[in-house]
Design a protein around this motif. Structure first.
Motif, mmCIF file in Angstrom:
data_model
loop_
_atom_site.group_PDB
_atom_site.id
_atom_site.type_symbol
_atom_site.label_atom_id
_atom_site.label_comp_id
_atom_site.label_asym_id
_atom_site.label_seq_id
_atom_site.Cartn_x
_atom_site.Cartn_y
_atom_site.Cartn_z
ATOM 1 N N ILE A 189 0.839 -1.210 0.000
ATOM 2 C CA ILE A 189 0.000 0.000 0.000
ATOM 3 C C ILE A 189 0.868 1.251 0.000
ATOM 4 C CG2 ILE A 189 -1.610 1.368 1.402
ATOM 5 C CD1 ILE A 189 -2.764 -1.371 2.374
ATOM 6 N N ALA A 190 1.838 1.292 0.916
ATOM 7 C CA ALA A 190 2.671 2.487 1.043
ATOM 8 C C ALA A 190 3.546 2.711 -0.188
ATOM 9 C CB ALA A 190 3.549 2.378 2.293
ATOM 10 N N ALA A 191 4.154 1.645 -0.687
ATOM 11 C CA ALA A 191 5.081 1.783 -1.815
ATOM 12 C C ALA A 191 4.375 2.348 -3.045
ATOM 13 C CB ALA A 191 5.720 0.442 -2.141
ATOM 14 N N SER A 192 3.185 1.831 -3.352
ATOM 15 C CA SER A 192 2.499 2.317 -4.558
ATOM 16 C C SER A 192 1.918 3.713 -4.360
ATOM 17 C CB SER A 192 1.402 1.333 -4.981
ATOM 18 O OG SER A 192 0.493 1.113 -3.928
ATOM 19 N N ALA A 193 1.489 4.034 -3.127
ATOM 20 C CA ALA A 193 0.994 5.387 -2.868
ATOM 21 C C ALA A 193 2.131 6.405 -2.956
ATOM 22 C CB ALA A 193 0.319 5.448 -1.496
ATOM 23 N N VAL A 194 3.291 6.054 -2.415
ATOM 24 C CA VAL A 194 4.469 6.931 -2.525
ATOM 25 C C VAL A 194 4.861 7.091 -3.987
ATOM 26 C CG1 VAL A 194 6.950 7.107 -2.053
ATOM 27 C CG2 VAL A 194 5.363 6.482 -0.216
ATOM 28 N N TRP A 195 4.818 5.994 -4.724
ATOM 29 C CA TRP A 195 5.118 6.029 -6.165
ATOM 30 C C TRP A 195 4.188 7.010 -6.882
ATOM 31 C CZ3 TRP A 195 8.569 4.004 -9.671
ATOM 32 C CH2 TRP A 195 8.168 3.912 -11.005
ATOM 33 N N GLY A 196 2.882 6.895 -6.628
ATOM 34 C CA GLY A 196 1.926 7.772 -7.286
ATOM 35 C C GLY A 196 2.123 9.228 -6.925
ATOM 36 N N ALA A 197 2.297 9.516 -5.631
ATOM 37 C CA ALA A 197 2.488 10.903 -5.188
ATOM 38 C C ALA A 197 3.771 11.495 -5.756
ATOM 39 C CB ALA A 197 2.505 10.957 -3.656
ATOM 40 N N SER A 198 4.817 10.685 -5.827
ATOM 41 C CA SER A 198 6.097 11.168 -6.371
ATOM 42 C C SER A 198 5.963 11.562 -7.829
ATOM 43 C CB SER A 198 7.170 10.091 -6.210
ATOM 44 O OG SER A 198 7.376 9.774 -4.851
ATOM 45 N N TRP A 199 5.220 10.781 -8.580
ATOM 46 C CA TRP A 199 5.049 11.084 -9.996
ATOM 47 C C TRP A 199 4.066 12.232 -10.233
ATOM 48 C CZ3 TRP A 199 8.330 10.125 -13.660
ATOM 49 C CH2 TRP A 199 9.198 9.046 -13.531
ATOM 50 N N ILE A 200 3.173 12.469 -9.273
ATOM 51 C CA ILE A 200 2.363 13.696 -9.343
ATOM 52 C C ILE A 200 3.293 14.895 -9.235
ATOM 53 C CG2 ILE A 200 0.648 15.117 -8.146
ATOM 54 C CD1 ILE A 200 -0.730 12.492 -7.286
ATOM 55 N N ALA A 201 4.241 14.819 -8.301
ATOM 56 C CA ALA A 201 5.211 15.907 -8.124
ATOM 57 C C ALA A 201 6.023 16.130 -9.398
ATOM 58 C CB ALA A 201 6.137 15.593 -6.950
ATOM 59 N N VAL A 202 6.492 15.051 -9.996
ATOM 60 C CA VAL A 202 7.275 15.171 -11.235
ATOM 61 C C VAL A 202 6.451 15.854 -12.324
ATOM 62 C CG1 VAL A 202 8.394 13.886 -13.100
ATOM 63 C CG2 VAL A 202 8.752 13.197 -10.723
ATOM 64 N N GLY A 203 5.191 15.432 -12.455
ATOM 65 C CA GLY A 203 4.325 16.012 -13.484
ATOM 66 C C GLY A 203 4.085 17.492 -13.293
ATOM 67 N N ARG A 204 3.973 17.914 -12.022
ATOM 68 C CA ARG A 204 3.702 19.341 -11.771
ATOM 69 C C ARG A 204 4.973 20.183 -11.830
ATOM 70 N NH1 ARG A 204 0.075 16.548 -12.042
ATOM 71 N NH2 ARG A 204 0.666 17.052 -14.186
ATOM 72 N N PHE A 205 6.120 19.557 -11.586
ATOM 73 C CA PHE A 205 7.382 20.299 -11.705
ATOM 74 C C PHE A 205 7.820 20.454 -13.159
ATOM 75 C CE2 PHE A 205 8.685 19.189 -7.172
ATOM 76 C CZ PHE A 205 8.706 20.505 -6.743
ATOM 77 N N THR A 206 7.561 19.436 -13.993
ATOM 78 C CA THR A 206 8.155 19.393 -15.332
ATOM 79 C C THR A 206 7.159 19.351 -16.482
ATOM 80 O OG1 THR A 206 8.295 16.970 -15.352
ATOM 81 C CG2 THR A 206 10.144 18.174 -14.372
ATOM 82 N N GLY A 207 5.916 18.992 -16.235
ATOM 83 C CA GLY A 207 4.965 18.811 -17.320
ATOM 84 C C GLY A 207 4.366 20.105 -17.821
ATOM 85 N N ASP A 208 3.434 19.974 -18.751
ATOM 86 C CA ASP A 208 2.748 21.155 -19.278
ATOM 87 C C ASP A 208 1.800 21.755 -18.237
ATOM 88 O OD1 ASP A 208 4.031 20.871 -21.695
ATOM 89 O OD2 ASP A 208 2.431 19.649 -22.582
ATOM 90 N N THR A 209 1.213 20.892 -17.392
ATOM 91 C CA THR A 209 0.321 21.370 -16.334
ATOM 92 C C THR A 209 1.155 21.564 -15.071
ATOM 93 O OG1 THR A 209 -1.419 19.987 -17.303
ATOM 94 C CG2 THR A 209 -1.871 20.930 -15.146
ATOM 95 N N ARG A 210 1.829 22.710 -15.003
ATOM 96 C CA ARG A 210 2.765 22.945 -13.900
ATOM 97 C C ARG A 210 2.090 23.659 -12.741
ATOM 98 N NH1 ARG A 210 8.867 24.158 -16.059
ATOM 99 N NH2 ARG A 210 8.897 22.641 -17.753
#
Length: 264
Positions: free
Chosen positions: A207-228
């Motif tokens: 549970i924790a590993a996949s939730a951390v994975w998802g939250a981390s990639w949300i951060a990546v998307g908002r730091f680097t993606g078009d929807t910043r």
């Protein structure tokens, strides 16, 4: 038990059929549906593209589970017996979700993914009523459905956000940013409850590993993606760190309800 085994197997057929659509082998794949509402840039809470590779891990685990529950080695496993029906529901609904997304039924997809989350919560409750059994059940059941539930906890929020954007709620305003931060806080609270209820370490870790994975990639998307959005990005980083901290604390706890055993 034979009836339940067949229910899991039929659910797997529905899942595989939906997966053919979801992967783009038939149809356009998930990200192309709903006018792009399921893409990694559609909402502020959508994880960046590579995050979705976790489905490969989950799908391998689900396939292993479907096979495992037919094997003689699973005879007498209370984890397996108590997990079959909720597992079948979550597996079948995964296929159904992929079908309704292909049909651009975004609201229905929200209902279906909520059903997946509830069925996985049911499974965690059932398994947590029994003592730890073996390394095999830790991996095939604990880690597989732990990963599944942790990821779906994040994906459900993203799915709801996709629906809201689809009906005209702006995704690029200050209000939307702070609402997204609030949703991230809710994810932390939800995962905390799940970690507490999942008394086995294999479930907690998944549970924790996949939730951390998802939250981390949300951060990546908002730091680097078009929807910043720096606000959402830093909140997502904090979310990942808090969940990791909670997981460490819970992982160090001994099991609760089943006594006389030690979890993975």
């Amino acid at each position: 038990m034979t009836r339940d085994r067949w229910i899991v197997t039929v659910a797997a057929v529905v899942w595989i059929a939906g997966m053919l659509f979801g992967t783009g082998l038939i149809g356009g794949g998930v990200s192309a549906q709903g006018g792009g509402l399921f893409s990694d840039e559609a909402t502020l809470i959508a994880p960046d593209g590579p995050a979705f590779s976790i489905w490969s891990v989950i799908y391998v685990g689900l396939a292993a589970y479907v096979i495992w529950q037919w094997l003689p080695a699973s005879e007498g496993s209370r984890w397996t017996e108590s997990s079959r029906i909720p597992a079948a529901v979550s597996i079948a609904l995964n296929g159904v979700w992929l079908f309704v997304v292909q049909a651009d039924l975004v609201l229905v997809s929200v209902i279906v993914i909520l059903g997946i989350a509830l069925s996985l919560g049911w499974l965690v409750h059932n398994v947590s009523e029994h003592p730890r059994e073996s390394l095999t059940t830790d991996i095939v059941i604990g880690l597989t459905f732990g990963f599944y539930l942790g990821w779906v906890s994040v994906a459900t929020c993203a799915n709801v956000a996709s629906y809201l954007v689809g009906i005209g709620v702006p995704a690029d305003t200050a209000t939307a940013e702070w609402i997204t931060v609030g949703v991230l806080v809710m994810i932390v609270a939800l995962v905390a409850v799940l970690l507490y209820r999942a008394v086995h370490r294999s479930l907690r870790f998944g549970i924790a590993a996949s939730a951390v994975w998802g939250a981390s990639w949300i951060a990546v998307g908002r730091f680097t993606g078009d929807t910043r959005s720096d606000i959402v990005a830093y909140a997502a980083v904090a979310t990942a760190l808090l969940i990791a901290l909670l997981a460490i604390m819970m992982f160090l706890r001994r099991e609760g309800r089943p006594t006389g055993t030690e979890a993975f």
